[in-house]
Motif scaffolding. Sequence first.
Motif, PDB file in Angstrom:
ATOM      1  N   THR A  70       0.824  -1.208   0.000  1.00  0.00           N
ATOM      2  CA  THR A  70       0.000   0.000   0.000  1.00  0.00           C
ATOM      3  C   THR A  70       0.857   1.256   0.000  1.00  0.00           C
ATOM      4  O   THR A  70       0.572   2.202  -0.737  1.00  0.00           O
ATOM      5  CB  THR A  70      -0.960  -0.008   1.205  1.00  0.00           C
ATOM      6  OG1 THR A  70      -1.760  -1.195   1.141  1.00  0.00           O
ATOM      7  CG2 THR A  70      -1.871   1.203   1.189  1.00  0.00           C
ATOM      8  N   ARG A  73       2.222   1.907  -3.437  1.00  0.00           N
ATOM      9  CA  ARG A  73       1.237   2.572  -4.300  1.00  0.00           C
ATOM     10  C   ARG A  73       1.208   4.076  -4.010  1.00  0.00           C
ATOM     11  O   ARG A  73       1.175   4.887  -4.929  1.00  0.00           O
ATOM     12  CB  ARG A  73      -0.161   1.977  -4.093  1.00  0.00           C
ATOM     13  CG  ARG A  73      -0.306   0.541  -4.526  1.00  0.00           C
ATOM     14  CD  ARG A  73      -1.731   0.040  -4.265  1.00  0.00           C
ATOM     15  NE  ARG A  73      -2.632   0.517  -5.294  1.00  0.00           N
ATOM     16  CZ  ARG A  73      -2.836  -0.094  -6.453  1.00  0.00           C
ATOM     17  NH1 ARG A  73      -2.211  -1.222  -6.718  1.00  0.00           N
ATOM     18  NH2 ARG A  73      -3.662   0.394  -7.336  1.00  0.00           N
ATOM     19  N   TYR A  74       1.205   4.425  -2.723  1.00  0.00           N
ATOM     20  CA  TYR A  74       1.137   5.835  -2.323  1.00  0.00           C
ATOM     21  C   TYR A  74       2.370   6.591  -2.827  1.00  0.00           C
ATOM     22  O   TYR A  74       2.254   7.656  -3.434  1.00  0.00           O
ATOM     23  CB  TYR A  74       1.028   5.933  -0.798  1.00  0.00           C
ATOM     24  CG  TYR A  74       0.904   7.346  -0.295  1.00  0.00           C
ATOM     25  CD1 TYR A  74      -0.327   7.984  -0.279  1.00  0.00           C
ATOM     26  CD2 TYR A  74       2.017   8.033   0.166  1.00  0.00           C
ATOM     27  CE1 TYR A  74      -0.445   9.283   0.175  1.00  0.00           C
ATOM     28  CE2 TYR A  74       1.911   9.331   0.630  1.00  0.00           C
ATOM     29  CZ  TYR A  74       0.676   9.955   0.629  1.00  0.00           C
ATOM     30  OH  TYR A  74       0.560  11.241   1.079  1.00  0.00           O
ATOM     31  N   ARG A  78       0.156   6.149  -7.210  1.00  0.00           N
ATOM     32  CA  ARG A  78      -0.933   5.322  -7.727  1.00  0.00           C
ATOM     33  C   ARG A  78      -2.126   5.401  -6.779  1.00  0.00           C
ATOM     34  O   ARG A  78      -1.968   5.721  -5.606  1.00  0.00           O
ATOM     35  CB  ARG A  78      -0.447   3.887  -7.887  1.00  0.00           C
ATOM     36  CG  ARG A  78       0.657   3.783  -8.941  1.00  0.00           C
ATOM     37  CD  ARG A  78       1.436   2.491  -8.939  1.00  0.00           C
ATOM     38  NE  ARG A  78       0.614   1.319  -8.813  1.00  0.00           N
ATOM     39  CZ  ARG A  78       1.045   0.183  -8.271  1.00  0.00           C
ATOM     40  NH1 ARG A  78       2.267   0.084  -7.781  1.00  0.00           N
ATOM     41  NH2 ARG A  78       0.265  -0.867  -8.203  1.00  0.00           N
ATOM     42  N   PRO A  79      -3.327   5.081  -7.259  1.00  0.00           N
ATOM     43  CA  PRO A  79      -4.502   5.118  -6.377  1.00  0.00           C
ATOM     44  C   PRO A  79      -4.449   3.985  -5.349  1.00  0.00           C
ATOM     45  O   PRO A  79      -3.712   3.004  -5.515  1.00  0.00           O
ATOM     46  CB  PRO A  79      -5.679   4.929  -7.332  1.00  0.00           C
ATOM     47  CG  PRO A  79      -5.108   4.240  -8.521  1.00  0.00           C
ATOM     48  CD  PRO A  79      -3.680   4.704  -8.636  1.00  0.00           C
ATOM     49  N   PHE A  80      -5.249   4.116  -4.304  1.00  0.00           N
ATOM     50  CA  PHE A  80      -5.314   3.106  -3.254  1.00  0.00           C
ATOM     51  C   PHE A  80      -5.658   1.741  -3.831  1.00  0.00           C
ATOM     52  O   PHE A  80      -5.141   0.723  -3.409  1.00  0.00           O
ATOM     53  CB  PHE A  80      -6.358   3.517  -2.202  1.00  0.00           C
ATOM     54  CG  PHE A  80      -6.477   2.548  -1.063  1.00  0.00           C
ATOM     55  CD1 PHE A  80      -5.562   2.560  -0.030  1.00  0.00           C
ATOM     56  CD2 PHE A  80      -7.508   1.621  -1.029  1.00  0.00           C
ATOM     57  CE1 PHE A  80      -5.653   1.662   1.026  1.00  0.00           C
ATOM     58  CE2 PHE A  80      -7.618   0.724   0.020  1.00  0.00           C
ATOM     59  CZ  PHE A  80      -6.689   0.754   1.053  1.00  0.00           C
ATOM     60  N   SER A  81      -6.533   1.721  -4.824  1.00  0.00           N
ATOM     61  CA  SER A  81      -6.983   0.466  -5.422  1.00  0.00           C
ATOM     62  C   SER A  81      -7.125   0.647  -6.927  1.00  0.00           C
ATOM     63  O   SER A  81      -7.403   1.750  -7.401  1.00  0.00           O
ATOM     64  CB  SER A  81      -8.338   0.080  -4.819  1.00  0.00           C
ATOM     65  OG  SER A  81      -8.911  -1.000  -5.512  1.00  0.00           O
ATOM     66  N   ASP A  82      -6.940  -0.421  -7.667  1.00  0.00           N
ATOM     67  CA  ASP A  82      -7.173  -0.380  -9.112  1.00  0.00           C
ATOM     68  C   ASP A  82      -8.661  -0.465  -9.445  1.00  0.00           C
ATOM     69  O   ASP A  82      -9.064  -0.221 -10.567  1.00  0.00           O
ATOM     70  CB  ASP A  82      -6.432  -1.529  -9.812  1.00  0.00           C
ATOM     71  CG  ASP A  82      -4.929  -1.320  -9.802  1.00  0.00           C
ATOM     72  OD1 ASP A  82      -4.487  -0.156  -9.802  1.00  0.00           O
ATOM     73  OD2 ASP A  82      -4.194  -2.329  -9.788  1.00  0.00           O
ATOM     74  N   PRO A  84     -12.101   0.919  -9.809  1.00  0.00           N
ATOM     75  CA  PRO A  84     -12.617   2.293  -9.908  1.00  0.00           C
ATOM     76  C   PRO A  84     -13.782   2.591  -8.962  1.00  0.00           C
ATOM     77  O   PRO A  84     -14.054   3.748  -8.668  1.00  0.00           O
ATOM     78  CB  PRO A  84     -13.040   2.424 -11.371  1.00  0.00           C
ATOM     79  CG  PRO A  84     -13.198   1.025 -11.861  1.00  0.00           C
ATOM     80  CD  PRO A  84     -12.298   0.161 -11.031  1.00  0.00           C
ATOM     81  N   LYS A  87     -13.658   3.697  -3.246  1.00  0.00           N
ATOM     82  CA  LYS A  87     -13.471   5.106  -2.911  1.00  0.00           C
ATOM     83  C   LYS A  87     -12.615   5.317  -1.660  1.00  0.00           C
ATOM     84  O   LYS A  87     -12.465   6.432  -1.185  1.00  0.00           O
ATOM     85  CB  LYS A  87     -14.838   5.801  -2.724  1.00  0.00           C
ATOM     86  CG  LYS A  87     -15.724   5.739  -3.941  1.00  0.00           C
ATOM     87  CD  LYS A  87     -15.058   6.360  -5.152  1.00  0.00           C
ATOM     88  CE  LYS A  87     -15.973   6.304  -6.360  1.00  0.00           C
ATOM     89  NZ  LYS A  87     -15.292   6.535  -7.603  1.00  0.00           N
ATOM     90  N   GLY A  89      -9.482   5.888   0.622  1.00  0.00           N
ATOM     91  CA  GLY A  89      -8.227   6.587   0.402  1.00  0.00           C
ATOM     92  C   GLY A  89      -7.158   6.034   1.320  1.00  0.00           C
ATOM     93  O   GLY A  89      -7.366   5.044   2.018  1.00  0.00           O
TER      94      GLY A  89
END
Length: 166
Positions: A70, A73-74, A78-82, A84, A87, A89
């Motif tokens: 995690t 990713r940060y 990159r977003p928290f999860s792939d 979409p 939501k 964070g």
Amino acid sequence: MKDRTIPEIVGTPSSSEIRARWDAIMTTKIVAPGVNPDKPGLYLWRVEGVGAYIGVYSHLGKRMGHYRRTITRYIQGRPFSDNPTDKRGFRLFLRALAEAVQNGREVTLTVLENEPDKPRRHARERALIVQYGASLNSIAKNLSDKPDAGAGDRMPTDELGRRPRH
């Protein structure tokens, strides 16, 4: 104690560069006497100059791997999860841990105690958040404002009874 040589990163770091920094800052892992880290329990993170975080685990190795992935990713933006529709964070603790990796702050992990029963484990988590003043837990402020915070208090949940993620 591990060597505190922190590898330098230029630009957007690769996963292996982040892992090397993670390994360099994770200088101290403490297991309390009588505690088996291979059994479910509770742990305490201390991030140098930032604060503390209390967490629960069923499998400590999996939990640590989750944190490392995690924060990677940060740090890589990159977003928290792939997914979409996800939501969620990055929680305050994850941001603090990522900053520690980026800035070479020392991080200490202490495995505090074992608790096989999940509801009791979460009740102990709430009590330990107050006891240790764990400022990086998102519910710490709510619990510390209550004079009788502890095992009998319920964590905030959504309409489905799930704890919110921050």
